[in-house]
Design a protein around this motif. Structure first.
Motif, PDB file in Angstrom:
ATOM      1  N   PRO A 145       2.533 -11.473   9.053  1.00  0.00           N
ATOM      2  CA  PRO A 145       1.749 -12.154   8.023  1.00  0.00           C
ATOM      3  C   PRO A 145       0.623 -11.311   7.434  1.00  0.00           C
ATOM      4  N   ALA A 146       0.085 -10.354   8.180  1.00  0.00           N
ATOM      5  CA  ALA A 146      -1.009  -9.527   7.662  1.00  0.00           C
ATOM      6  C   ALA A 146      -0.584  -8.715   6.438  1.00  0.00           C
ATOM      7  N   LEU A 147       0.725  -8.452   6.305  1.00  0.00           N
ATOM      8  CA  LEU A 147       1.204  -7.690   5.153  1.00  0.00           C
ATOM      9  C   LEU A 147       1.021  -8.448   3.845  1.00  0.00           C
ATOM     10  N   ARG A 148       0.921  -9.752   3.919  1.00  0.00           N
ATOM     11  CA  ARG A 148       0.876 -10.563   2.704  1.00  0.00           C
ATOM     12  C   ARG A 148      -0.354 -10.292   1.846  1.00  0.00           C
ATOM     13  N   GLU A 149      -1.401  -9.752   2.460  1.00  0.00           N
ATOM     14  CA  GLU A 149      -2.631  -9.466   1.729  1.00  0.00           C
ATOM     15  C   GLU A 149      -2.608  -8.115   1.030  1.00  0.00           C
ATOM     16  N   ARG A 150      -1.668  -7.241   1.421  1.00  0.00           N
ATOM     17  CA  ARG A 150      -1.720  -5.893   0.847  1.00  0.00           C
ATOM     18  C   ARG A 150      -0.388  -5.383   0.302  1.00  0.00           C
ATOM     19  N   VAL A 151       0.691  -6.123   0.492  1.00  0.00           N
ATOM     20  CA  VAL A 151       1.971  -5.784  -0.135  1.00  0.00           C
ATOM     21  C   VAL A 151       2.225  -6.827  -1.210  1.00  0.00           C
TER      22      VAL A 151
END
Length: 252
Positions: A145-151
């Motif tokens: 889920p952390a990828l959702r802020e930067r991808v």
């Protein structure tokens, strides 16, 4: 901060990566999106030409982002494919052993799409051709889920529109499946005005990526850099969310 623009290509993914402001970018090809992410710092901003966030049910014009950006692009709007439901994208995930298997899988995906859309519609060949890459990114977004802020999701023609003072490109990038030199020159000239060195744009693409894939990744890199500075526009605003909580928005 590292920024990267990414486009799908024959060998997997072509990425144009700038490690720091003022530095010359580098162009690389990765066989998997996870390999690309592993090659970047954990805080890198990545803009990719691929749908992110899948609907359970598809309305007229596809997801919200597609319907919102098409009117901006004039004659270039056909480059924005309608993305069907998550069930249709995952209807057949097997490897294709031959062309007959490929067409059979397309028919199965279209059958599911008809049942999960209003008005009912199937899946275009163009959209079906990128389903495996959509699933590749979707799996990462679900698991990390952390990828959702930067991808973030973008689209080359929408990026060119935004970079060109919100005017669509006048010439097509391809004609009948072949690269159009005049359309490519129009886009190179724009990218050279707004952030890339012309010599970098004229280089031979890395092995496994076509010339237009490389140029699209160059545009995606500029979107990533704008997003780093909180200067992108979101279609829609605010972004929607799919059933997994993944943002559904196209940025440019």
């Amino acid at each position: 901060m590292t920024v990267a623009g990414v486009d799908g290509c024959k060998a997997g993914w072509v990425a144009v990566i700038r490690r720091d402001a003022g530095m010359m970018p580098e162009a690389m090809v990765f066989s998997a999106f996870s390999e690309l992410l592993a090659a970047l710092p954990d805080d890198a901003i990545v803009a990719v030409d691929m749908p992110i966030g899948l609907p359970d049910f598809s309305g007229r014009g596809g997801r919200g982002p597609e319907a919102l950006v098409r009117p901006l692009l004039g004659q270039r709007q056909s480059s924005v494919f309608s993305i069907p439901s998550r069930a249709a994208v995952y209807a057949d995930t097997a490897e294709f052993t031959d062309l007959d298997a490929w067409y059979a899988a397309h028919r199965r995906a279209s059958e599911v799409a008809f049942k999960t859309s209003e008005p009912p519609r199937g899946v275009s060949i163009q959209a079906f051709g990128i389903f495996s890459k959509i699933r590749e990114i979707d799996a990462l977004m679900v698991e990390r889920p952390a990828l959702r802020e930067r991808v973030i999701e973008s689209h080359p023609e929408v990026a060119f529109w935004r970079l060109n003072d919100e005017r669509a490109m006048s010439l097509p990038k391809k004609i009948k499946g072949r690269v159009n030199p005049d359309g490519m020159e129009e886009r190179k000239a724009l990218l050279a005005r707004v952030g890339h060195e012309r010599g970098f744009l004229d280089r031979v693409p890395p092995r496994g990526a076509a010339e237009d894939d490389f140029l699209d990744a160059c545009a995606m890199m500029l979107v990533a850099d704008r997003h780093r500075r909180n200067e992108t526009r979101s279609f829609p605003t605010p972004p929607g969310r799919d059933s997994y909580g993944i943002p559904v928005a196209l940025r440019a």
